[in-house]
Design an enzyme around this catalytic site. Sequence first.
Site, PDB file in Angstrom:
ATOM      1  N   ASN A   1       0.536   1.497   5.846  1.00 16.18           N
ATOM      2  CA  ASN A   1       1.214   0.558   4.950  1.00 16.18           C
ATOM      3  C   ASN A   1       1.903  -0.471   5.833  1.00 16.18           C
ATOM      4  OD1 ASN A   1       4.296   0.689   3.038  1.00 16.18           O
ATOM      5  ND2 ASN A   1       2.665  -0.807   2.927  1.00 16.18           N
ATOM      6  N   GLY A   2       1.493  -1.730   5.716  1.00 19.30           N
ATOM      7  CA  GLY A   2       2.090  -2.782   6.521  1.00 19.30           C
ATOM      8  C   GLY A   2       1.042  -3.765   6.999  1.00 19.30           C
TER       9      GLY A   2
ATOM     10  N   TYR B   1      11.541  -5.315  -6.122  1.00 19.92           N
ATOM     11  CA  TYR B   1      10.318  -5.253  -6.915  1.00 19.92           C
ATOM     12  C   TYR B   1       9.367  -4.128  -6.531  1.00 19.92           C
ATOM     13  CZ  TYR B   1       5.738  -6.563  -8.776  1.00 19.92           C
ATOM     14  OH  TYR B   1       4.519  -6.546  -9.391  1.00 19.92           O
TER      15      TYR B   1
ATOM     16  N   CYS C   1       0.860  -1.169   0.000  1.00 21.95           N
ATOM     17  CA  CYS C   1       0.000   0.000   0.000  1.00 21.95           C
ATOM     18  C   CYS C   1       0.898   1.222   0.000  1.00 21.95           C
ATOM     19  CB  CYS C   1      -0.915   0.018   1.227  1.00 21.95           C
ATOM     20  SG  CYS C   1      -2.170  -1.274   1.222  1.00 21.95           S
TER      21      CYS C   1
ATOM     22  N   GLY D   1      -0.656   0.044  -4.807  1.00 26.28           N
ATOM     23  CA  GLY D   1      -1.990  -0.417  -4.483  1.00 26.28           C
ATOM     24  C   GLY D   1      -2.974   0.039  -5.533  1.00 26.28           C
TER      25      GLY D   1
END
Length: 485
Positions: free
Chosen positions: A116-117, A257, A15, A41
Site C-alpha cells: 500500500n503506497g 476520507y 490499497c 481498493g
Amino acid sequence: MQTNPFDHDGFREECGVFGIWRHEDAASHTALGLHALQHRGQEAAGIVAFDGRRFNTHRALGHVADAFETEQVMSQLKGYAAVGHVRYATFGDTVLRNVQPLYADLSFGGFAIGHNGNLTNARSLRQRLVKSGCIFQSTSDTEVIVHLVAISAYSTVLDRLIDALRQIEGAYSLVALTEHGMIGMRDPLGVRPLSLGRLHDGTWILTSETVALDIIGAEFVRDIAPGEIIIINDEGIESIHPFPPARRRFCVFEHIYFARPDSMVEGLSVYDVRKRIGAELAREMPVPADVVVPVPDSGVPAAIGYAAEAGIPFELGIIRNHYVGRTFIEPTQHIRNLGVKLKHNANRLIMEGRRVVLVDDSIVRGTTSIKIVQMVREAGATEVHMRIASPPTTNPCFYGVDTPERGQLLAANMDLEAMRKHIGVDSLAFVSMNGLYRAVGERNGRNDEFPQYCDACFTGNYPIPISDQQSGWESAQLSLLAESA
C-alpha cells in the site's frame, strides 16, 4: 472491463493489505479481512497462502466477493499463513499481471508481497534493474522491491529486505510472506497505516485498518511504528528499527476520507475525528440555516459534528443508491449527466423551502459538487451553503493515492469566490489547516516548521522526495502511478 461512468470525481482509495500467520483457515480469514478493506481498493484482489510445502495463489479482477466467492477457489488456497491485497489502479487499466500480492520464486524460496503506497523513485530504479538484466513481468512499482530483494548480496531474507528498503523512496506499508515467516514494514515517516492484531489462539495479523481485525474477532495490539519492521514466525514476534529516527508524517487524509469511520487509526477513532472536523467547520464558518445535510457517505460524520455544534437539525436530505456498480450502459455524455441521479437522490421533503448546509469531505474537480448542488436546488432549497471537511486540495499526491493532475484540481486554479460561483452555492467554506489539526488532536494547530502529518495535497509540502518527478520523468511516473498501489 467496462469503467463506471457514475464514479465520484474525488480521491480514489489507495490499497489495503492483510496478513495472517498460523491459522488453519488462513485464506478464509484473509478473504474476510479483505472484505473489510474493500473500500481501499475495488479494482482487484488477491491472496497468496502457504501450506508448509508450497505457495498457493489466486488473484482476480473485481471485488473480493467476486474473486473468492466459490468453494473451489478457497479450497485451492490451502495453508496456515496467507497475505492478501485489495487494489485500486490510479490511472489506466487494471490488468491481472499487476494484481497483488506479487509472488516470485527466489534463491531462498517463495516470496509474496503486498504493498500500500507508492515508490517515488521507481522509474530510476526500474531502469537500473533492467540494465542489470532483471526481467519485469508487471508495470507495478512493487515489483521493483521484488527485484531488489532478489539481487541483494545479503544472505538472509530480512537483510535482503532491509537492503531493498534502503534504496527506495516513497510511502509504503508492506506485508511479505516467506516459507519461514511473515514480515510487516512501514516507511520511516509512517505515511501509510499498518496495524498488528492477534486472535486468542495466538494467531498474528497485520492489516491496513482495524476494521479487518473486527470482522474476524481479533484484538488490536498496536500500530506498527514508522520505520519499524516486524517479523512473525513460529518462534514468536520480533521488532527492529533499521532506519534513523524521523519525524512521523502520517497521511492526514486517512482521517478525512480514506479509512473506514469505524476504524482506529494511529490511536484515534476516525469517526470521532470526522465529527470534530465538522464541529471546527461550524465554529470557523457558521451560516444561518434550517438543516444540515451530508453528501453521502463520506460527509456524514462531519455533518453530524457540524449540526451538533451549530445547533441546526441534521437530516439525510440526499439518499445514496448503493447498488450503482459497473454498468453495461454505454457511457455517453447523456448517461454521464444522469449518473449523479442514479447514485444520489434528493429527499425533497427535507429540503424544500429550507436553507441547506451541504457537508462533504472534499472538492477535487468539482464536477460532482455542481450536480449535487443543482439537485438540491431543484428539490426546492431556498439557499445552499457548502462546507468542506478538508482544506482546499491544491496539489496531487505521489504517495499512493489517485489524485488528478494539478491542472484538474479546482482549488489549484480558482480562488474561493470563483469556486463558489463555479459550483453554484450561496457560500462556500473549507476547514482551515489549524482547524483540521485541532480535530486530529493537535491543540495548537499545525506546526508550520515541523508539520505533524503529511498534508502535501493541501500545502505542496512533500515530506518524501519525488525523485522521478524532479528528474523530468513526469509522463513515465504517471504511467507508474497507474499501476502502483
